[in-house]
Design a protein around this motif. Structure first.
Motif, PDB file in Angstrom:
ATOM      1  N   GLY A   1     112.448  -8.484 -17.717  1.00  0.00           N
ATOM      2  CA  GLY A   1     112.070  -9.857 -17.413  1.00  0.00           C
ATOM      3  C   GLY A   1     111.337  -9.974 -16.093  1.00  0.00           C
ATOM      4  O   GLY A   1     110.692 -10.970 -15.810  1.00  0.00           O
ATOM      5  N   ALA A   2     111.428  -8.915 -15.255  1.00  0.00           N
ATOM      6  CA  ALA A   2     110.788  -8.993 -13.941  1.00  0.00           C
ATOM      7  C   ALA A   2     109.278  -8.854 -14.045  1.00  0.00           C
ATOM      8  O   ALA A   2     108.541  -9.401 -13.227  1.00  0.00           O
ATOM      9  N   THR A   3     108.807  -8.124 -15.038  1.00  0.00           N
ATOM     10  CA  THR A   3     107.393  -7.945 -15.370  1.00  0.00           C
ATOM     11  C   THR A   3     106.545  -7.400 -14.228  1.00  0.00           C
ATOM     12  O   THR A   3     105.350  -7.658 -14.162  1.00  0.00           O
ATOM     13  N   PHE A   4     107.126  -6.647 -13.338  1.00  0.00           N
ATOM     14  CA  PHE A   4     106.319  -6.007 -12.290  1.00  0.00           C
ATOM     15  C   PHE A   4     105.708  -4.730 -12.873  1.00  0.00           C
ATOM     16  O   PHE A   4     106.410  -3.937 -13.498  1.00  0.00           O
ATOM     17  N   PRO A   5     104.390  -4.520 -12.713  1.00  0.00           N
ATOM     18  CA  PRO A   5     103.761  -3.343 -13.336  1.00  0.00           C
ATOM     19  C   PRO A   5     104.442  -2.042 -12.903  1.00  0.00           C
ATOM     20  O   PRO A   5     104.643  -1.789 -11.722  1.00  0.00           O
ATOM     21  N   MET A   6     104.787  -1.229 -13.889  1.00  0.00           N
ATOM     22  CA  MET A   6     105.554  -0.027 -13.619  1.00  0.00           C
ATOM     23  C   MET A   6     104.777   0.968 -12.756  1.00  0.00           C
ATOM     24  O   MET A   6     105.339   1.619 -11.875  1.00  0.00           O
TER      25      MET A   6
END
Ligand code: SF4
Ligand code: SF4
Lengths: 322, 460
Positions: free
Chosen positions: B135-140
């Protein structure tokens, strides 16, 4: 085509909440007081019932009237006035005239609770202030301890054969008479209506801890301090735990949320303070009993205790200490 | 391992009704709506045009910006529109609408990437399109590309799944455990990190057993059994519970030597490394007391939410609230016509018994909010300070360290919207702080310019 849902309720998270609300908490306190009430009815008879009824009715009425006059939303539904009523009644002698009890309710509900803004705003426990006001205004009727046939023979003998009232175990102790602890534990003693049965109050207190309404720190620290000091003073610790308002105070009055500290450490300090004050008053004070004064004093210290025991923050360096 | 101490938290009803249910692939919808902003960072720019034919896994949006993850088509079909419309995030977004042709042809670009070193690994992770799928959706890939790699010694796989209802991470561990372990090994190898923890809440004993079995020969991978206390899956909490390190507010996990990734993100990354298929579908839990057949489904990105609900048998009662994500931190949306995005892990449909807002009453100082706050804040005090608009008190009680987990709001018996008020207060303080900083900077510059002007004047 799929069914579309529109006009949904948008609100901030969390979208679920703990089933326990203020009303549930207050009701749990009332339930926890039932065993002590039952013992009281059996020892004092119908007066126990009528005194509780008068106090509850007065408290609820005062609360409703205040909210109405002050033009604030009605709050009698939260059961907090009921709790105050029951606890105040539990702190009164069975012989007290009802009109005096009503004055106590007025002090508790109007002066201490509503004029300071209602539930959550009071600086001291309303029931305790109610009791203390009555105690100062009507010292004699407030120390008139009825003796009934259910009570320990030691108390009845000490008071004399035909006496209708007599000294409480704490009063007798000052005269060197010790009431057997098993009579005291069950509640076959005189005293305020709801404080007599240590076992019943303990049961209610355990229920409150089990229901997570209160935490263990205050009652345990309070009672342990009383016991330890009793031993140090060369007296029977069980006697002191069962005597006077110790149990009622430790579980039901000192634990009042608003007027006790928030953190575990603060609660321990608060409980120990209550225990020390209680024993000091019992030993050296001019009144035989000191629980209400002890709690009131600690109520006043609560904001400071809260300040000393601020939680260590996890999100800043050094826990936020300056 | 953990120091034996724990951060505060609360006990919530798990409601893991779909636990143990296989993740069923969803049928193709009539149309997918793929927004270009599905991650934290710069939105993608469409790189296809209306009328183009696209295939599964074909890149349709990207952006050169440093913080971004590309977006791929989840279907084969024709791009019928590229529109500006409201996305589920409540923002106007560019949305690529594609009508599937039903063939699900795979793009020619879908071939396993060649990874030979750290740079090529990070590039591959970027191309996978994977973001924080919890849910954080920060690019890996951005997360992996830390500024001071030498400081990082721990990779933490977040498989706590502490939110009620959601069970997809659990299911992915049961069915794709091997791929997850391979993914962890790849991360340790290419990023040159010493050790890994896979943090799993003890309410998933089968997943713990499975992951333990799969990692029994990896001395550097530890399965950390986390207590069933919400929010174990919060970044700061899982870092503390596994390594004993405190992540202070305003710091990044890398500052305390950690990289934290959601377990399904690791899985999707590994699947890309093995097959070259980027992130084009999202496994989600569909549940809530209105859904006819609560279940776990694998949904093509861009599928309208209402189609997903319909696939699960539709609803049995009148839906009053739909929450995307878990009930503790998820977002309630006004309608369900939006396309699914990468960060969605659950669709929860509730009737009015859940949706109704309780009226807040006075704080009774019970201290429950204090005892439940993982950051050891005093939520009741913060809410009071906000109500009184007392910014000094908000600062004194460190409002900005709140991580918005919702524990306080959940536990308040007076039904105060604590975390909501605290969030507003936090934004207020942060805006004021920024303003003050800008002003100080401007003043300093003005003073400097003045001093220089005077100096020059003196030189003449
Ligand atoms: S939302 Fe903020 S204040 Fe509330 S419990 Fe979580 S961290 Fe603490
Ligand atoms: S949980 Fe609610 S009622 Fe209890 S102290 Fe916190 S704000 Fe007050």
């Amino acid at each position: 085509m799929s069914t579309k849902h529109t006009n949904l309720i948008v609100s901030s998270s969390p979208h679920v909440c703990d089933p326990v609300d203020t009303k549930t908490i207050m009701r749990a306190v009332v339930i926890a007081l039932v065993p002590a009430f039952a013992v009281s009815c059996s020892v004092f008879g119908i007066t126990a019932l009528s005194m509780v009824a008068v106090c509850v009715a007065a408290c609820v009425l005062f609360e409703a009237a205040c909210r109405k006059l002050l033009n604030r939303p009605q709050t009698i539904g939260d059961w907090s006035a009921v709790v105050t009523g029951v606890i105040l009644a539990f702190n009164l002698p069975s012989t007290l005239p009802y009109w005096m009890a009503v004055i106590g309710c007025f002090a508790a509900l109007v002066l201490v609770k509503q004029l300071f803004g209602g539930l959550g705003q009071n600086f001291a426990n309303p029931a305790i202030v109610g009791r203390i006001v009555l105690f100062i205004a009507f010292a004699t009727p407030m120390t008139n301890w009825e003796i009934t046939p259910r009570m320990s023979s030691v108390i009845r003998e000490a008071a004399g054969a035909d006496a209708v009232t007599g000294a409480t175990p704490l009063g007798l102790l000052n005269k060197g008479i010790e009431v057997p602890v098993n009579d005291m534990a069950i509640g076959f003693i005189n005293g305020s209506l709801g404080e007599i049965s240590a076992v019943a109050l303990l049961l209610g207190g355990i229920y409150l801890i089990y229901r997570k309404v209160i935490t263990w720190e205050i009652p345990v620290a309070f009672l342990a301090t009383v016991a330890v000091l009793a031993v140090l003073m060369g007296q029977n610790p069980l006697f002191h735990l069962c005597a006077g308002g110790a149990m009622l105070g430790a579980f039901f009055m000192a634990t009042d949320y608003v007027t006790s500290p928030m953190t575990g450490k603060g609660k321990l300090i608060f409980g120990i303070g209550c225990g020390i004050m209680t024993m000091l008053i019992r030993q050296f004070g001019s009144y035989p009993e000191g629980v209400s004064f002890a709690i009131l004093l600690m109520n006043i210290l609560t904001p400071h205790i809260d300040n000393w025991t601020k939680t260590k923050l996890n999100g800043v360096q050094n826990g936020g200490a300056k | 391992m953990s120091s034996g101490k724990h951060l505060n938290g609360i006990h919530v009803n798990h409601s893991k009704n779909t636990a143990g249910q296989a993740i069923i692939p969803m049928t193709l919808p009539e149309k997918v709506y793929i927004p270009m902003s599905q991650h934290i960072g710069a939105p993608c720019q469409p790189i296809v045009a209306v009328g183009d034919h696209v295939k599964v896994g074909q890149k349709i949006g990207d952006n050169e910006a440093p913080v971004c993850a590309p977006i791929h088509s989840s279907v084969s079909g024709d791009v019928v529109a590229i529109s500006k419309a409201m996305s589920q995030m409540g923002r106007v977004d560019t949305i690529i609408e594609i009508v599937p042709d039903g063939k699900q042809e795979i793009a020619e670009t879908v071939v396993p990437p060649v990874v030979t070193d750290k740079a090529s690994f990070i590039k591959a992770v970027r191309e996978s399109g994977v973001v924080g799928l919890g849910g954080a959706t920060f690019p890996m890939s951005v997360k992996f590309n830390v500024r001071e790699p030498a400081k990082v010694d721990t990779f933490i796989v977040n498989a706590a799944e502490c939110e009620p209802f959601i069970t997809v991470d659990h299911q992915n561990m049961l069915t794709h455990g091997q791929e997850i372990v391979d993914g962890v090994r790849a991360v340790l190898k290419w990023l040159n990190v010493e050790r890994a923890f896979i943090g799993i809440e003890t309410n998933k004993p089968d997943a713990i057993a499975k992951m333990k079995e799969l990692t029994k020969d990896d001395s550097n991978i530890t399965i950390a059994e986390l207590r069933q206390v919400y929010p174990q899956g919060a970044e700061r909490v899982i870092i503390y519970e596994t390594t004993g390190r405190h992540l202070l507010a305003g710091k990044l996990p890398a500052d305390v030597g950690c990289i934290v990734s959601n377990v399904t993100s690791v899985l999707k990354m590994q699947q890309f490394l093995a097959t070259g298929m980027p992130l084009v579908s999202k496994s989600m839990t569909v549940d809530g007391n209105c859904v006819a057949n609560p279940q776990n489904v694998d949904v093509p990105i861009g599928t309208p939410l209402c189609d997903v609900i319909e696939f699960c048998g539709g609803t049995t009662k009148e839906v009053k609230k739909i929450v995307l994500g878990g009930p503790m931190m998820g977002r309630a949306i006004p309608k369900d016509e939006y396309g699914v995005i990468k960060g969605n892990s659950a669709i929860l449909c509730f009737d009015e018994t859940f949706a109704t807002q309780h009226e807040a009453s006075a704080c009774i100082s019970c201290g429950k909010c204090v005892r439940g706050c993982p950051m050891n804040l005093m939520p009741c005090k913060l809410a009071k300070a906000w109500e009184q608009q007392n910014i000094d008190m908000l600062r004194e009680y460190h409002v900005t360290t709140c991580m918005e987990c919702g524990c306080c709001g959940y536990s308040c018996p007076a039904r105060k919207q604590l975390n909501f008020e605290i969030k507003l207060a936090k934004q207020w303080v942060m805006t004021e702080d920024r303003k003050a900083a800008d002003k100080a900077k401007a003043e300093a510059e003005a003073a400097k310019a003045k001093a220089e002007a005077e100096k020059e004047g003196g030189n003449k």
